[in-house]
Scaffold this motif. Structure first.
Motif, PDB file in Angstrom:
ATOM      1  N   ASP A  39      -4.738  37.720 -26.322  1.00 52.48           N
ATOM      2  CA  ASP A  39      -3.626  37.998 -27.136  1.00 52.48           C
ATOM      3  C   ASP A  39      -3.044  37.228 -27.888  1.00 52.48           C
ATOM      4  N   ASP A  42       1.608  35.740 -25.394  1.00 52.81           N
ATOM      5  CA  ASP A  42       1.472  35.258 -24.103  1.00 52.81           C
ATOM      6  C   ASP A  42       2.316  35.711 -22.978  1.00 52.81           C
ATOM      7  N   THR A  58      -4.957  32.539 -26.070  1.00 53.23           N
ATOM      8  CA  THR A  58      -4.097  33.120 -27.241  1.00 53.23           C
ATOM      9  C   THR A  58      -4.846  32.706 -28.462  1.00 53.23           C
TER      10      THR A  58
END
Length: 102
Positions: A39, A42, A58
């Motif tokens: 993603d 975080d 990330t």
């Protein structure tokens, strides 16, 4: 990462999103394991609570490299789940996550 005989291995894209909780719950309820997650944000405490051994990224390129290393090492991802639509999917076909046919 060890996966049980019945459990499947998952990777999740969009793990910090609202709907990801349902994905994580379904993985856990079916005896699966989360091998990797990605993603751009975080805040993934929900992932840490259920799958503390899962690798989190990330950066999409690092996530893809990790998934590829798992495949090359004989531990391919059984299922790739997408819990967020805002992520560019132009690079995603490059991930070869499915088990190779015998």
């Amino acid at each position: 990462m060890a996966v049980g005989k019945q459990g499947k291995s998952y990777a999740l894209i969009g793990v910090a999103g609202y709907i990801a909780r349902r994905h994580l719950s379904a993985i856990k309820d079916t005896g699966g394991s989360l091998a990797a997650a990605f993603d751009v944000g975080d805040s993934v405490g929900q992932m840490d609570a259920s799958f503390p051994e899962a690798r989190f990224f990330t950066e999409f390129e690092r996530f893809g490299e990790h998934v590829e290393r798992l495949r090359a090492g004989g531990q391919p991802i059984d299922y790739m789940q997408f819990a967020r639509q805002t992520i560019c999917t132009s690079r995603m076909p490059a991930l070869r996550c499915a088990r190779a046919p015998m």
